[in-house]
Structures are given as structure tokens and as C-alpha cells.
Design a protein around this motif. Structure first.
Motif, mmCIF file in Angstrom:
data_model
loop_
_atom_site.group_PDB
_atom_site.id
_atom_site.type_symbol
_atom_site.label_atom_id
_atom_site.label_comp_id
_atom_site.label_asym_id
_atom_site.label_seq_id
_atom_site.Cartn_x
_atom_site.Cartn_y
_atom_site.Cartn_z
ATOM 1 N N SER A 84 1.386 -0.859 17.946
ATOM 2 C CA SER A 84 1.795 -1.962 17.073
ATOM 3 C C SER A 84 0.641 -2.941 16.843
ATOM 4 O O SER A 84 0.486 -3.472 15.745
ATOM 5 C CB SER A 84 3.007 -2.696 17.644
ATOM 6 O OG SER A 84 2.677 -3.389 18.823
ATOM 7 N N LEU A 85 -0.173 -3.166 17.861
ATOM 8 C CA LEU A 85 -1.338 -4.031 17.684
ATOM 9 C C LEU A 85 -2.367 -3.386 16.767
ATOM 10 O O LEU A 85 -3.015 -4.063 15.964
ATOM 11 C CB LEU A 85 -1.954 -4.373 19.041
ATOM 12 C CG LEU A 85 -1.106 -5.258 19.943
ATOM 13 C CD1 LEU A 85 -1.759 -5.392 21.307
ATOM 14 C CD2 LEU A 85 -0.881 -6.617 19.322
ATOM 15 N N ASP A 86 -2.517 -2.067 16.868
ATOM 16 C CA ASP A 86 -3.444 -1.343 16.000
ATOM 17 C C ASP A 86 -2.965 -1.410 14.552
ATOM 18 O O ASP A 86 -3.755 -1.635 13.635
ATOM 19 C CB ASP A 86 -3.560 0.100 16.470
ATOM 20 C CG ASP A 86 -4.768 0.789 15.903
ATOM 21 O OD1 ASP A 86 -5.826 0.133 15.798
ATOM 22 O OD2 ASP A 86 -4.665 1.983 15.569
ATOM 23 N N ASP A 87 -1.654 -1.227 14.325
ATOM 24 C CA ASP A 87 -1.098 -1.348 12.973
ATOM 25 C C ASP A 87 -1.291 -2.754 12.419
ATOM 26 O O ASP A 87 -1.601 -2.934 11.250
ATOM 27 C CB ASP A 87 0.383 -0.994 12.960
ATOM 28 C CG ASP A 87 0.634 0.491 13.140
ATOM 29 O OD1 ASP A 87 -0.318 1.279 12.966
ATOM 30 O OD2 ASP A 87 1.777 0.855 13.458
ATOM 31 N N ALA A 88 -1.112 -3.753 13.263
ATOM 32 C CA ALA A 88 -1.282 -5.138 12.823
ATOM 33 C C ALA A 88 -2.722 -5.426 12.426
ATOM 34 O O ALA A 88 -2.980 -6.199 11.501
ATOM 35 C CB ALA A 88 -0.843 -6.092 13.924
ATOM 36 N N ILE A 99 -12.812 4.689 9.573
ATOM 37 C CA ILE A 99 -12.397 4.628 10.975
ATOM 38 C C ILE A 99 -11.551 5.812 11.416
ATOM 39 O O ILE A 99 -11.314 5.992 12.597
ATOM 40 C CB ILE A 99 -11.656 3.317 11.288
ATOM 41 C CG1 ILE A 99 -10.342 3.215 10.521
ATOM 42 C CG2 ILE A 99 -12.530 2.124 11.022
ATOM 43 C CD1 ILE A 99 -9.491 2.029 10.918
ATOM 44 N N GLY A 100 -11.069 6.601 10.470
ATOM 45 C CA GLY A 100 -10.292 7.781 10.819
ATOM 46 C C GLY A 100 -8.852 7.510 11.200
ATOM 47 O O GLY A 100 -8.181 8.377 11.732
ATOM 48 N N LYS A 101 -8.361 6.311 10.934
ATOM 49 C CA LYS A 101 -6.965 5.983 11.230
ATOM 50 C C LYS A 101 -6.209 5.807 9.917
ATOM 51 O O LYS A 101 -6.780 5.418 8.911
ATOM 52 C CB LYS A 101 -6.873 4.681 12.038
ATOM 53 C CG LYS A 101 -7.480 4.794 13.406
ATOM 54 C CD LYS A 101 -7.358 3.499 14.157
ATOM 55 C CE LYS A 101 -8.029 3.601 15.512
ATOM 56 N NZ LYS A 101 -7.974 2.339 16.221
ATOM 57 N N THR A 102 -4.911 6.084 9.947
ATOM 58 C CA THR A 102 -4.085 5.973 8.755
ATOM 59 C C THR A 102 -3.657 4.528 8.540
ATOM 60 O O THR A 102 -3.148 3.879 9.452
ATOM 61 C CB THR A 102 -2.833 6.851 8.885
ATOM 62 O OG1 THR A 102 -3.248 8.192 9.126
ATOM 63 C CG2 THR A 102 -1.993 6.791 7.635
ATOM 64 N N VAL A 103 -3.887 4.030 7.313
ATOM 65 C CA VAL A 103 -3.443 2.694 6.925
ATOM 66 C C VAL A 103 -2.191 2.864 6.088
ATOM 67 O O VAL A 103 -2.197 3.590 5.095
ATOM 68 C CB VAL A 103 -4.530 1.957 6.110
ATOM 69 C CG1 VAL A 103 -4.027 0.601 5.661
ATOM 70 C CG2 VAL A 103 -5.800 1.828 6.916
ATOM 71 N N LYS A 104 -1.115 2.212 6.482
ATOM 72 C CA LYS A 104 0.139 2.303 5.735
ATOM 73 C C LYS A 104 0.061 1.377 4.532
ATOM 74 O O LYS A 104 0.474 0.225 4.582
ATOM 75 C CB LYS A 104 1.311 1.949 6.632
ATOM 76 C CG LYS A 104 1.473 2.907 7.792
ATOM 77 C CD LYS A 104 2.536 2.456 8.756
ATOM 78 C CE LYS A 104 2.567 3.383 9.961
ATOM 79 N NZ LYS A 104 3.315 2.831 11.068
ATOM 80 N N ALA A 105 -0.506 1.897 3.439
ATOM 81 C CA ALA A 105 -0.711 1.089 2.235
ATOM 82 C C ALA A 105 0.568 1.032 1.409
ATOM 83 O O ALA A 105 1.355 1.972 1.383
ATOM 84 C CB ALA A 105 -1.851 1.666 1.403
ATOM 85 N N VAL A 106 0.746 -0.068 0.734
ATOM 86 C CA VAL A 106 1.860 -0.224 -0.191
ATOM 87 C C VAL A 106 1.302 -0.260 -1.605
ATOM 88 O O VAL A 106 0.207 -0.741 -1.843
ATOM 89 C CB VAL A 106 2.667 -1.510 0.097
ATOM 90 C CG1 VAL A 106 3.357 -1.415 1.438
ATOM 91 C CG2 VAL A 106 1.786 -2.730 0.059
ATOM 92 N N ALA A 107 2.074 0.260 -2.537
ATOM 93 C CA ALA A 107 1.631 0.282 -3.928
ATOM 94 C C ALA A 107 1.703 -1.123 -4.504
ATOM 95 O O ALA A 107 2.579 -1.922 -4.146
ATOM 96 C CB ALA A 107 2.514 1.225 -4.732
#
Length: 73
Positions: free
Chosen positions: A29-33, A52-60
Motif C-alpha cells: 500500500s505504501l508502494d502504491d501510494a 522502475i519496472g512496477k505497474t502504475v494504476k493509471a486512470v484515463a
């Protein structure tokens, strides 16, 4: 000497306060934040993912509804 004790107590209080506030957070959760500032721009989110190789939960981006006007502020 009293100033040193107050400084140590102040740092200890700050550290305990932060620990208390973050007690229910997980590493995920801290990484997502930490990636939230990039979520509203899909192009930047893609570049961050590549870097960075991590998935970013992008919004349109919000699309204007018929009859409505989106104002840039």
C-alpha cells in the motif's frame, strides 16, 4: 543538558507518531501510494513503469460529456 533531553524527546515523539499513523499500512500500500502522483497521466505512468519496472494504476483522463464543458483551471 535539558535542551538535549527535550530534543531527544521531541524526536522520539515524532517517530512514535509516524509509527502510530502508519501501523496498518503494508509495504504494497505504501508502494502504491508513492506511485499515485503519476496515475492521472497515462503517458507519464507508462514512462515510470518502464523506468522502475512496477505497474502504475493509471486512470484515463476525464472525457467531456455532451453538452458539458471542461474548464482548465
Amino acid at each position: 543538558m535539558f535542551d538535549i533531553v527535550l530534543n531527544v524527546l521531541g524526536v522520539l515523539f515524532l517517530w512514535l507518531s509516524v509509527e502510530y499513523c502508519l501501523r496498518h499500512e503494508t509495504a504494497e500500500s505504501l508502494d502504491d501510494a508513492s506511485l499515485t502522483p503519476f496515475a492521472d497521466d497515462p503517458e507519464v505512468a507508462r514512462r515510470v513503469e518502464l523506468a522502475i519496472g512496477k505497474t502504475v494504476k493509471a486512470v484515463a483522463p476525464e472525457v467531456a460529456k455532451p453538452g458539458w464543458v471542461n474548464l482548465e483551471m
